[in-house]
Design a protein around this motif. Structure first.
Motif, PDB file in Angstrom:
ATOM      1  N   SER A   1       0.830  -1.204   0.000  1.00  0.00           N
ATOM      2  CA  SER A   1       0.000   0.000   0.000  1.00  0.00           C
ATOM      3  C   SER A   1       0.864   1.252   0.000  1.00  0.00           C
TER       4      SER A   1
ATOM      5  N   ILE B   1       1.982   1.742  -3.646  1.00  0.00           N
ATOM      6  CA  ILE B   1       0.891   2.278  -4.458  1.00  0.00           C
ATOM      7  C   ILE B   1       0.723   3.766  -4.192  1.00  0.00           C
TER       8      ILE B   1
ATOM      9  N   VAL C   1       1.403   6.792  -6.942  1.00  0.00           N
ATOM     10  CA  VAL C   1       0.234   7.568  -7.370  1.00  0.00           C
ATOM     11  C   VAL C   1       0.416   9.042  -7.014  1.00  0.00           C
TER      12      VAL C   1
ATOM     13  N   CYS D   1      -9.182   4.494 -13.012  1.00  0.00           N
ATOM     14  CA  CYS D   1      -8.766   3.263 -12.331  1.00  0.00           C
ATOM     15  C   CYS D   1      -9.772   2.156 -12.622  1.00  0.00           C
TER      16      CYS D   1
ATOM     17  N   PRO E   1     -10.508  -2.490  -7.379  1.00  0.00           N
ATOM     18  CA  PRO E   1      -9.081  -2.726  -7.144  1.00  0.00           C
ATOM     19  C   PRO E   1      -8.838  -3.221  -5.725  1.00  0.00           C
ATOM     20  N   TYR E   2      -7.603  -3.514  -5.417  1.00  0.00           N
ATOM     21  CA  TYR E   2      -7.178  -3.861  -4.058  1.00  0.00           C
ATOM     22  C   TYR E   2      -7.746  -2.840  -3.084  1.00  0.00           C
TER      23      TYR E   2
ATOM     24  N   TRP F   1      -6.941  -1.190  -0.418  1.00  0.00           N
ATOM     25  CA  TRP F   1      -6.258   0.041  -0.018  1.00  0.00           C
ATOM     26  C   TRP F   1      -6.010   0.969  -1.201  1.00  0.00           C
ATOM     27  N   THR F   2      -5.972   0.416  -2.401  1.00  0.00           N
ATOM     28  CA  THR F   2      -5.959   1.270  -3.590  1.00  0.00           C
ATOM     29  C   THR F   2      -7.281   2.006  -3.699  1.00  0.00           C
TER      30      THR F   2
ATOM     31  N   TYR G   1      -4.682   3.651 -13.864  1.00  0.00           N
ATOM     32  CA  TYR G   1      -4.224   2.622 -12.929  1.00  0.00           C
ATOM     33  C   TYR G   1      -4.873   1.282 -13.287  1.00  0.00           C
TER      34      TYR G   1
ATOM     35  N   GLU H   1      -4.966  -3.129 -12.791  1.00  0.00           N
ATOM     36  CA  GLU H   1      -4.732  -4.264 -11.901  1.00  0.00           C
ATOM     37  C   GLU H   1      -5.218  -5.483 -12.668  1.00  0.00           C
TER      38      GLU H   1
ATOM     39  N   ASP I   1      -0.579  -2.885 -11.023  1.00  0.00           N
ATOM     40  CA  ASP I   1      -0.263  -3.806  -9.940  1.00  0.00           C
ATOM     41  C   ASP I   1      -0.066  -5.177 -10.575  1.00  0.00           C
TER      42      ASP I   1
END
Length: 385
Positions: A83, A86, A90, A102, A106-107, A109-110, A148, A150, A179
């Motif tokens: 995190s 990332i 960013v 994005c 996403p993950y 915490w993203t 972004y 992933e 990611d």
């Protein structure tokens, strides 16, 4: 530069540390200088020289060289967590008034960074279904500065056409970031597909032993220096020499571990596809995956992550299945030696009818155990339902 050389030799100047096979952990916070003049001369070059471990450290420097070579980039930075990596990458590429595109889901915490944190500073994000390049094009604004990705996406493993998105971004002078934790540099090569920045949760396959937390950013020297002199040094989310050494140890067996998980996961998928209690399998290289052709074009393997859903409308049934597993440990994360199960049902009340179907998603990580043992464990828990 061959993979074996990167994992076992690159950056390791053994004659500088008593010809030891394993590199030392340079467990120091500070470095001394013979004179004020020498100290003054090194101060502007903290990115590549040893001034203070918050910036650069010899053990971390070896790791940076290996990670950059694995992703085919000029350099890399290693931070205290995925995190942190990332956020640093960013933040280095946006400012007040800017816009990000994005992928959806996403993950976690993203998502929090872009949905909850960045708007406080005037940075907005549009989340798009990344399976269609037209969605990216439609979301781009004049103030868009970052796209972004992933791919595969978290939990349900939707893919983005990485090359197409990178080409679109370059035509609009937009930075791209991905990611790549799911595939590792061994199974997916985002830089070769045109992406600018690649990040990893080093706690996953790169470390591989479930004993270290780390984040990785890979890119050009210019981009890494930009992040280093800004967010990396300012926010201070650095990796410790001890954790850097643990990642160096983990890299020795990266190829063996990732390939083992991939081979075993394919056997597990083949079993799950035939079991009547399983409603659906999510695995990018399964024939049933709706983007299988794209997966074959940009991925050479998949690793150990599988998501399934059950033939049930009860949260309690999902809980029962996860609790019934004996060889899959109940826990978050993935990429270590141990197999794991993580049910989305943890976010639902088992006594209340669910408002959506996400409760039924169960993510498995297939580790390094004998796949036959794992399949037997899945069989007994599914049969018990």
């Amino acid at each position: 530069m061959d993979l074996s050389y990167i994992l076992n030799e690159l950056g390791e100047e053994r004659d500088q540390y008593f010809n030891a096979i394993a590199p030392p952990i340079i467990q120091t916070s500070n470095f001394m200088f013979p004179s004020v003049a020498a100290m003054r001369a090194d101060l502007p070059f903290e990115y590549e020289r040893h001034f203070y471990t918050r910036g650069n450290n010899p053990t971390v420097a070896i790791l940076r060289k290996k990670l950059a070579a694995l992703e085919g980039t000029e350099d890399a930075l290693v931070l205290a967590s995925g995190s942190a990596a990332i956020a640093a990458a960013v933040l280095a590429n946006v400012q007040q008034g800017d816009h990000i595109v994005c992928v959806q889901k996403p993950y976690s915490w993203t998502l929090r960074l872009m949905r909850d944190y960045l708007p406080r500073f005037g940075v907005t994000t549009t989340f798009v279904n990344g399976t269609d390049i037209a969605n990216f094009e439609a979301a781009i604004r004049p103030e868009t500065r970052l796209i972004y990705l992933e791919s595969p996406n978290t939990f349900t493993f939707e893919l983005q056409d990485i090359r197409a998105v990178a080409e679109l971004a370059k035509s609009r002078n937009i930075v791209t970031m991905i990611d790549n934790s799911h595939c590792t540099p061994l199974f997916q090569r985002p830089i070769e597909l045109g992406v600018d920045i690649v990040m990893h949760s080093g706690s996953k396959y790169l470390g591989g032993h479930s004993d270290a937390i780390a984040g990785v950013i890979c890119g050009t020297t210019a981009m890494m220096k930009r992040i280093f002199s800004g967010e990396y040094m300012t926010l201070g989310a650095i990796i410790s020499p001890q954790n850097a050494w643990l990642l160096l140890r983990g890299l020795r067996t990266l190829q063996l571990r990732v390939q083992r998980s991939d081979d075993s996961a394919r056997q597990v998928v083949a079993f799950l596809e035939q079991h009547p209690t399983v409603r659906r399998i999510y695995f990018p290289l399964a024939d049933s995956h709706p983007q299988i052709e794209l997966a074959r074009r940009q991925m050479t393997g998949c690793g150990g992550l599988i998501t399934l859903s059950l033939n049930t409308d009860q949260v309690a049934t999902v809980d029962t299945f996860a609790d019934g597993l004996k060889r899959f440990l109940l826990g978050v994360s993935w990429g270590g030696h141990e197999s794991l199960v993580f049910p989305a049902s943890i976010g639902y009340d088992p006594t209340t009818p669910p408002a959506d179907e996400n409760y039924n998603l169960i993510r498995l990580y297939v580790g390094l155990e004998d796949p036959a043992v794992l399949i037997d464990d899945l069989r007994q828990s599914l049969d018990a339902l």
